[in-house]
Design an enzyme around this catalytic site. Sequence first.
Site, PDB file in Angstrom:
ATOM      1  N   ASN A   9       0.813  -1.765   0.084  1.00 22.27           N
ATOM      2  CA  ASN A   9       0.400   0.306   0.310  1.00 22.27           C
ATOM      3  C   ASN A   9       1.248   1.326  -0.452  1.00 22.27           C
ATOM      4  O   ASN A   9       1.692   1.347   1.379  1.00 22.27           O
ATOM      5  CB  ASN A   9      -1.057  -0.235   0.870  1.00 22.27           C
ATOM      6  CG  ASN A   9      -2.133   1.451   1.666  1.00 22.27           C
ATOM      7  OD1 ASN A   9      -1.944   2.262   0.736  1.00 22.27           O
ATOM      8  ND2 ASN A   9      -2.477   1.562   2.447  1.00 22.27           N
ATOM      9  N   LYS A  11       0.585   4.160  -0.032  1.00 21.76           N
ATOM     10  CA  LYS A  11       0.049   5.662   0.393  1.00 21.76           C
ATOM     11  C   LYS A  11       0.305   6.558  -0.604  1.00 21.76           C
ATOM     12  O   LYS A  11      -0.090   6.619  -2.268  1.00 21.76           O
ATOM     13  CB  LYS A  11       0.144   5.362   2.212  1.00 21.76           C
ATOM     14  CG  LYS A  11      -0.314   4.464   2.898  1.00 21.76           C
ATOM     15  CD  LYS A  11       0.015   4.636   4.506  1.00 21.76           C
ATOM     16  CE  LYS A  11      -0.423   3.138   4.810  1.00 21.76           C
ATOM     17  NZ  LYS A  11      -0.042   2.665   6.175  1.00 21.76           N
ATOM     18  N   HIS A  98      -9.519   0.874   4.689  1.00 21.72           N
ATOM     19  CA  HIS A  98      -8.319   1.100   5.432  1.00 21.72           C
ATOM     20  C   HIS A  98      -8.314   2.025   6.550  1.00 21.72           C
ATOM     21  O   HIS A  98      -8.900   3.064   6.898  1.00 21.72           O
ATOM     22  CB  HIS A  98      -7.323   1.692   4.855  1.00 21.72           C
ATOM     23  CG  HIS A  98      -5.674   1.525   5.233  1.00 21.72           C
ATOM     24  ND1 HIS A  98      -5.139   2.781   5.736  1.00 21.72           N
ATOM     25  CD2 HIS A  98      -5.049   1.381   4.761  1.00 21.72           C
ATOM     26  CE1 HIS A  98      -4.140   2.588   6.454  1.00 21.72           C
ATOM     27  NE2 HIS A  98      -3.584   1.164   5.354  1.00 21.72           N
ATOM     28  N   GLU A 100      -7.506   3.961   7.657  1.00 29.68           N
ATOM     29  CA  GLU A 100      -7.171   6.075   7.169  1.00 29.68           C
ATOM     30  C   GLU A 100      -8.053   6.441   6.515  1.00 29.68           C
ATOM     31  O   GLU A 100      -8.519   7.438   7.344  1.00 29.68           O
ATOM     32  CB  GLU A 100      -5.573   6.242   6.554  1.00 29.68           C
ATOM     33  CG  GLU A 100      -4.542   6.199   7.637  1.00 29.68           C
ATOM     34  CD  GLU A 100      -3.144   5.844   6.723  1.00 29.68           C
ATOM     35  OE1 GLU A 100      -2.977   5.597   5.517  1.00 29.68           O
ATOM     36  OE2 GLU A 100      -2.170   5.230   7.648  1.00 29.68           O
ATOM     37  N   GLU A 168      -5.829  -5.258  10.547  1.00 26.22           N
ATOM     38  CA  GLU A 168      -4.709  -3.835  10.098  1.00 26.22           C
ATOM     39  C   GLU A 168      -4.771  -4.145  12.007  1.00 26.22           C
ATOM     40  O   GLU A 168      -5.579  -2.608  12.094  1.00 26.22           O
ATOM     41  CB  GLU A 168      -4.291  -3.465   9.669  1.00 26.22           C
ATOM     42  CG  GLU A 168      -4.514  -3.861   8.181  1.00 26.22           C
ATOM     43  CD  GLU A 168      -3.694  -2.653   7.195  1.00 26.22           C
ATOM     44  OE1 GLU A 168      -2.249  -3.295   6.795  1.00 26.22           O
ATOM     45  OE2 GLU A 168      -3.778  -1.105   6.674  1.00 26.22           O
ATOM     46  N   GLY A 174       2.555   2.236  10.823  1.00 24.24           N
ATOM     47  CA  GLY A 174       3.960   2.861  10.573  1.00 24.24           C
ATOM     48  C   GLY A 174       3.348   3.437  12.387  1.00 24.24           C
ATOM     49  O   GLY A 174       4.262   4.444  12.269  1.00 24.24           O
ATOM     50  N   SER A 214       2.731  -2.300  10.681  1.00 25.23           N
ATOM     51  CA  SER A 214       4.490  -2.444  11.151  1.00 25.23           C
ATOM     52  C   SER A 214       4.952  -4.173   9.890  1.00 25.23           C
ATOM     53  O   SER A 214       6.432  -3.741  11.328  1.00 25.23           O
ATOM     54  CB  SER A 214       4.401  -1.489  12.154  1.00 25.23           C
ATOM     55  OG  SER A 214       4.933  -0.704  12.520  1.00 25.23           O
TER      56      SER A 214
END
Length: 259
Positions: A9, A11, A98, A100, A168, A174, A214
């Site tokens: 991904n 991003k 996702h 985010e 996730e 991250g 991560s």
Amino acid sequence: MRTPLIAGNWKMHKTLPEARALVQAIRDGLPAATGGANVDVLICPPAQLLFPMAKAVAGSPILLGAQNAHEEPQGAFTGEISVPMLVDTGCTHVVIGHSERRQLFGEGSERLAKKVRAVLSAGLTCVYCVGETLAERESGKTQDVLSKQCSEVLSRDMNADRLVIAYEPVWAIGTGKTATPQQAQEAHAFLRSRLSGIFGATVSERIRILYGGSVKPGNAAGLLALEDVDGALVGGACLEAGDFLAIISASRAPARANA
Ligand code: PGA
């Protein structure tokens, strides 16, 4: 046996020249990384790179996906991209839900259910993301959250053969913190039981459940060897070809069999 899927991904990273260089390096290193093993490799660049990246991956086994899609096929939705438009680019996968998108862009279950349906109805593969926040984990709500994220969005009439789930944990994305193998296996096994409740046991055994948060070359083998972990959704480490290739390499069947 479920074929491992290693998805990158990107991003909001990479300009066109950077993207071309990254894909070329992945292409060059892929035969050595897979060693002929059966591994699916997917890249999900930002939308404006989908057309040129379709060209860049042509003739290679690298699959192409988008990071998001609007639920309507067309309309007055400034700044959005629909699933039929993504089909035009040649991409075959779309990431939906996702964390985010959920947290920064306010996407909730009702909307995500429409998006997943739109992606699957178009014959594309949907990588549907779920995961709990740190506060939810610490208050013992992980299973409730995962259960809700599945039951409110997925339904039996969807084409589960084109469905991939990405677990996730939000606290691992991250942050450099990864779920321990035990936490990951527990969550994945729980998710498979929920999928079984929705789609039936036979179908749920075929659905790939990726781990994300991560994932790095140093921890990938341990995670990918787990019984219910069928691949990885990689953020930061997919932006550098060497790291991404090392994670692909860690997914190879022999490593899983020896685990
Ligand atoms: P990360 O991102 O690997 O940088 O934690 C994973 C993701 O957001 O999919």
